[in-house]
Design an enzyme around this catalytic site. Structure first.
Site, mmCIF file in Angstrom:
data_model
loop_
_atom_site.group_PDB
_atom_site.id
_atom_site.type_symbol
_atom_site.label_atom_id
_atom_site.label_comp_id
_atom_site.label_asym_id
_atom_site.label_seq_id
_atom_site.Cartn_x
_atom_site.Cartn_y
_atom_site.Cartn_z
ATOM 1 N N GLU A 103 0.804 -1.222 0.000
ATOM 2 C CA GLU A 103 0.000 0.000 0.000
ATOM 3 C C GLU A 103 0.846 1.286 0.000
ATOM 4 O OE1 GLU A 103 -4.318 -0.503 1.431
ATOM 5 O OE2 GLU A 103 -3.055 -0.843 3.174
ATOM 6 N N HIS A 138 -0.906 5.717 7.517
ATOM 7 C CA HIS A 138 -2.038 4.864 7.142
ATOM 8 C C HIS A 138 -2.229 3.831 8.240
ATOM 9 C CE1 HIS A 138 -4.813 2.259 5.167
ATOM 10 N NE2 HIS A 138 -3.964 1.252 5.201
ATOM 11 N N HIS A 193 -5.181 1.051 10.471
ATOM 12 C CA HIS A 193 -6.443 0.306 10.495
ATOM 13 C C HIS A 193 -7.107 0.530 11.852
ATOM 14 C CE1 HIS A 193 -4.186 -2.507 7.485
ATOM 15 N NE2 HIS A 193 -4.572 -1.385 6.912
ATOM 16 N N HIS A 201 -11.796 -0.641 5.930
ATOM 17 C CA HIS A 201 -10.352 -0.817 5.841
ATOM 18 C C HIS A 201 -9.612 -0.030 6.926
ATOM 19 C CE1 HIS A 201 -6.588 -0.338 3.000
ATOM 20 N NE2 HIS A 201 -6.257 -0.611 4.235
HETATM 21 ZN ZN ZN Z 1 -4.310 -0.749 4.841
#
Ligand code: ZN
Length: 240
Positions: free
Chosen positions: A75, A94, A96, A166
């Site tokens: 990612e 980023h 979760h 996500h």
């Molecule tokens: Zn992710």
């Protein structure tokens, strides 16, 4: 490799975000290289276990300059797309982050600031639905440039974008602020859910209050960074 300080900050950021419960084995943090044309991120590994030797440079196309066989994050295209789209962005997280997931999956839910510490949320928290771009059978991951660009477009100029089913991505003008916003976006999500349990109408910060609070907090981020870094270095030393 650029200034040692930026690499150190990036390593500390991964440790802090783990220690503060934002990242676990997954998720990543990056920083724009001082030359503006690259970004720095660890090889594919749990952020809390990364050291300076694990930090790699990537082009703005998301490809590593010299990975020497080391595995890179799938990612990474999240980061590359935001550095391409937004020249002011110097750092990206980023995660979760579990407390934030509900705000991306319930229609009509909105992540708005209920506390002065998260005043930056007045810039909006749009929801990116990968199904709009990749159809309803994707693995939910931003695994190529096209999906990265779609995410950046959905985010616009916001500090945070919610990714349906996500996680979230945060972008800011420094590593310290990106970490701060990732931590306090999660705290704000928990506060909204706690407030909702009381049953009455939630009174959010006004746009003017949010902006004023953000301005005040921007001058204090160093205090949080120093504390979190020290706490994380002590608590996570055995994990490296
Ligand atoms: Zn992710």
């Amino acid at each position: 490799m650029p200034t040692r300080t930026l690499v150190e900050d990036l390593v500390d950021a991964g440790h802090i975000l783990f220690h503060e419960g934002v990242l676990d084995a997954f998720g990543h943090v990056s920083a724009r290289h001082p030359d503006g044309e690259r970004f720095l991120m660890s090889r594919s590994m749990a952020p809390v276990q990364a050291g300076a030797g694990d930090i790699l440079a990537f082009g703005l196309d998301g490809e590593p300059a010299d990975a020497q066989g080391r595995k890179v994050f799938l990612e990474r295209h999240i980061h590359a797309a935001l550095y391409r789209a937004r020249p002011e962005v110097r750092a990206v997280v980023h995660s979760h982050s579990p407390a934030l997931i509900p705000f991306g999956v319930v229609s009509g839910a909105a992540l708005r600031p209920v506390c002065h510490m998260s005043g930056f949320l007045v810039h909006g928290a749009p929801v990116f639905d990968i199904a709009d771009v990749a159809g309803d059978g994707s693995d939910m991951l931003i695994r190529d440039r096209r999906l990265g660009d779609a995410l950046a477009a959905a985010m616009g100029g916001a500090t945070i974008v919610l990714m349906r089913g996500h996680g979230v991505t945060v972008a800011a003008d420094s590593v310290e602020k990106a970490v701060y916003c990732a931590v306090y976006a999660q705290a704000n999500a928990r506060l909204v859910l706690d407030a909702a349990r009381l049953g009455g109408e939630i009174r959010y910060l006004t746009a003017a209050e949010g902006l004023a609070a953000e301005h005040a907090n921007d001058g204090q981020i160093g205090r949080a960074w120093d504390l979190w870094r020290r706490a994380a270095r002590q608590a996570t030393a055995g994990l490296r």
